[in-house]
Design a protein around this motif. Structure first.
Motif, PDB file in Angstrom:
ATOM      1  N   PHE A 110      47.091  38.533  41.528  1.00  0.00           N
ATOM      2  CA  PHE A 110      46.590  39.666  40.735  1.00  0.00           C
ATOM      3  C   PHE A 110      47.025  39.581  39.273  1.00  0.00           C
ATOM      4  O   PHE A 110      46.713  40.470  38.486  1.00  0.00           O
ATOM      5  CB  PHE A 110      47.078  40.994  41.334  1.00  0.00           C
ATOM      6  CG  PHE A 110      46.580  41.250  42.727  1.00  0.00           C
ATOM      7  CD1 PHE A 110      45.263  41.615  42.955  1.00  0.00           C
ATOM      8  CD2 PHE A 110      47.429  41.120  43.815  1.00  0.00           C
ATOM      9  CE1 PHE A 110      44.797  41.853  44.236  1.00  0.00           C
ATOM     10  CE2 PHE A 110      46.981  41.349  45.104  1.00  0.00           C
ATOM     11  CZ  PHE A 110      45.664  41.720  45.324  1.00  0.00           C
ATOM     12  N   LEU A 111      47.729  38.506  38.906  1.00  0.00           N
ATOM     13  CA  LEU A 111      48.268  38.390  37.561  1.00  0.00           C
ATOM     14  C   LEU A 111      47.158  38.331  36.514  1.00  0.00           C
ATOM     15  O   LEU A 111      46.262  37.499  36.596  1.00  0.00           O
ATOM     16  CB  LEU A 111      49.137  37.136  37.466  1.00  0.00           C
ATOM     17  CG  LEU A 111      50.141  37.081  36.311  1.00  0.00           C
ATOM     18  CD1 LEU A 111      51.161  38.199  36.419  1.00  0.00           C
ATOM     19  CD2 LEU A 111      50.852  35.730  36.295  1.00  0.00           C
ATOM     20  N   ARG A 112      47.240  39.226  35.534  1.00  0.00           N
ATOM     21  CA  ARG A 112      46.243  39.301  34.469  1.00  0.00           C
ATOM     22  C   ARG A 112      46.808  38.900  33.107  1.00  0.00           C
ATOM     23  O   ARG A 112      46.079  38.507  32.216  1.00  0.00           O
ATOM     24  CB  ARG A 112      45.668  40.715  34.374  1.00  0.00           C
ATOM     25  CG  ARG A 112      44.910  41.161  35.614  1.00  0.00           C
ATOM     26  CD  ARG A 112      44.291  42.529  35.443  1.00  0.00           C
ATOM     27  NE  ARG A 112      45.302  43.581  35.400  1.00  0.00           N
ATOM     28  CZ  ARG A 112      45.604  44.306  34.346  1.00  0.00           C
ATOM     29  NH1 ARG A 112      44.991  44.077  33.189  1.00  0.00           N
ATOM     30  NH2 ARG A 112      46.527  45.256  34.394  1.00  0.00           N
ATOM     31  N   MET A 113      48.123  39.041  32.949  1.00  0.00           N
ATOM     32  CA  MET A 113      48.738  38.719  31.665  1.00  0.00           C
ATOM     33  C   MET A 113      50.091  38.050  31.918  1.00  0.00           C
ATOM     34  O   MET A 113      50.938  38.597  32.631  1.00  0.00           O
ATOM     35  CB  MET A 113      48.924  39.995  30.836  1.00  0.00           C
ATOM     36  CG  MET A 113      49.443  39.757  29.431  1.00  0.00           C
ATOM     37  SD  MET A 113      49.592  41.305  28.477  1.00  0.00           S
ATOM     38  CE  MET A 113      47.860  41.792  28.412  1.00  0.00           C
TER      39      MET A 113
ATOM     40  N   GLU B  56      50.927  42.244  38.077  1.00  0.00           N
ATOM     41  CA  GLU B  56      49.729  42.110  37.248  1.00  0.00           C
ATOM     42  C   GLU B  56      50.066  41.681  35.829  1.00  0.00           C
ATOM     43  O   GLU B  56      49.278  40.995  35.180  1.00  0.00           O
ATOM     44  CB  GLU B  56      48.971  43.437  37.214  1.00  0.00           C
ATOM     45  CG  GLU B  56      48.500  43.915  38.584  1.00  0.00           C
ATOM     46  CD  GLU B  56      47.778  45.247  38.506  1.00  0.00           C
ATOM     47  OE1 GLU B  56      47.222  45.566  37.432  1.00  0.00           O
ATOM     48  OE2 GLU B  56      47.775  45.981  39.512  1.00  0.00           O
ATOM     49  N   ILE B  57      51.231  42.094  35.345  1.00  0.00           N
ATOM     50  CA  ILE B  57      51.640  41.759  33.980  1.00  0.00           C
ATOM     51  C   ILE B  57      53.084  41.276  34.011  1.00  0.00           C
ATOM     52  O   ILE B  57      53.972  41.969  34.517  1.00  0.00           O
ATOM     53  CB  ILE B  57      51.510  42.976  33.038  1.00  0.00           C
ATOM     54  CG1 ILE B  57      50.044  43.410  32.924  1.00  0.00           C
ATOM     55  CG2 ILE B  57      52.082  42.662  31.662  1.00  0.00           C
ATOM     56  CD1 ILE B  57      49.837  44.662  32.095  1.00  0.00           C
TER      57      ILE B  57
END
Length: 276
Positions: free
Chosen positions: A261-264, A239-240
């Protein structure tokens, strides 16, 4: 006796519990009862010695849970001037209290060689504590979370961390760690790994990104180098991903697009090139 500032009774054969009458020593700065045969719990009346700067109860037979003493108002946490706290080599079943950081003057904390098997979260960072790199000081607990942010860690990432097979969260950021990213750490299946703001170097082990448990990895502001391998996209649960301010080079692997699912994502201040 009420003006006594140092009480050194180290290396004798005193036994039993620490007497409550010790609270009459209002001016006491140093209390050393190490290497005796003292037993029972760490008494709550110790907390009334408000001017104490050094407390050494090491190498005794102090038992039971320290948390019931520490969390009390008349407890060790009441010793606001404390600089040194040594409780090593006892039989304490310890839970390090979250408010240990309220002891703002504390520079030396030794809780090694006790029974800490019930401890799940060990947070020692973001205060004035400096972790002694002595190899003998190793937490014997099996925590799920270990935070040693800004603890003055030097040299390589401590190998004793590899013994903590249950670890899911590891934060060693803002230290002075050097050397390569160890293979044993890449194989540990940690879910959150924060190593930012150190001086780590070299390339990353390819097996690091084969973990399906990896959710957060922050390696920003180090000296890591080399290319990002194509298997980086295997960490599909990530995710990060923070890799900024390093010396990575080459093309950015297209496999990153598999991280749904990568958010950052931070790849700034490196040496990447090619089409974006």
């Amino acid at each position: 006796m009420t003006k006594l500032v140092q009480l050194l009774l180290r290396s004798n054969n005193f036994f039993g519990e620490i007497p409550s009458s010790i609270v009459n020593l209002k001016e006491l700065r140093t209390l050393d009862l190490g290497y005796n045969l003292l037993s029972m719990e760490v008494p709550t009346h110790i907390g009334n010695l408000s001017r104490l700067t050094a407390l050494d109860l090491s190498n005794n037979k102090l038992t039971s849970r320290i948390s019931s003493s520490i969390e009390n108002l008349s407890s060790i946490l009441n010793l606001k001037e404390l600089k040194t706290l040594n409780l090593r080599h006892n039989v304490l079943s310890m839970e390090i209290p979250i408010h240990i950081g309220d002891l703002f003057h504390l520079t030396t904390l030794d809780l090694s060689n006790n029974n800490t098997n019930g401890l799940e979260d060990l947070f020692l960072g973001e205060n004035n504590l400096i972790w002694n790199n002595n190899a003998n000081i190793v937490p014997t607990c099996m925590p799920l979370q270990l935070s040693m942010k800004s603890c003055g860690l030097k040299a390589e990432i401590p190998y004793w961390i590899s013994m903590h097979k249950t670890l899911k969260f590891l934060d060693l950021s803002e230290n002075q760690l050097e050397g390569m990213f160890p293979q044993w750490l890449a194989d540990m299946e940690v879910g959150v790994l924060i190593l930012s703001d150190n001086s780590l170097m070299g390339s990353l082990p390819s097996s690091l990104f084969d973990s399906q448990n990896l959710a957060v990895i922050s390696l920003a502001q180090n000296n890591f180098s080399g290319e990002l391998l194509d298997n980086i996209g295997n960490a599909t649960g990530l995710e990060i991903l923070m890799l900024g301010r390093n010396k990575f080079s080459g093309k950015v692997s297209e496999s990153i697009s598999k991280m749904v699912f990568l958010r950052m994502l931070d790849l700034s201040s490196n040496r990447f090139y090619g089409n974006t």
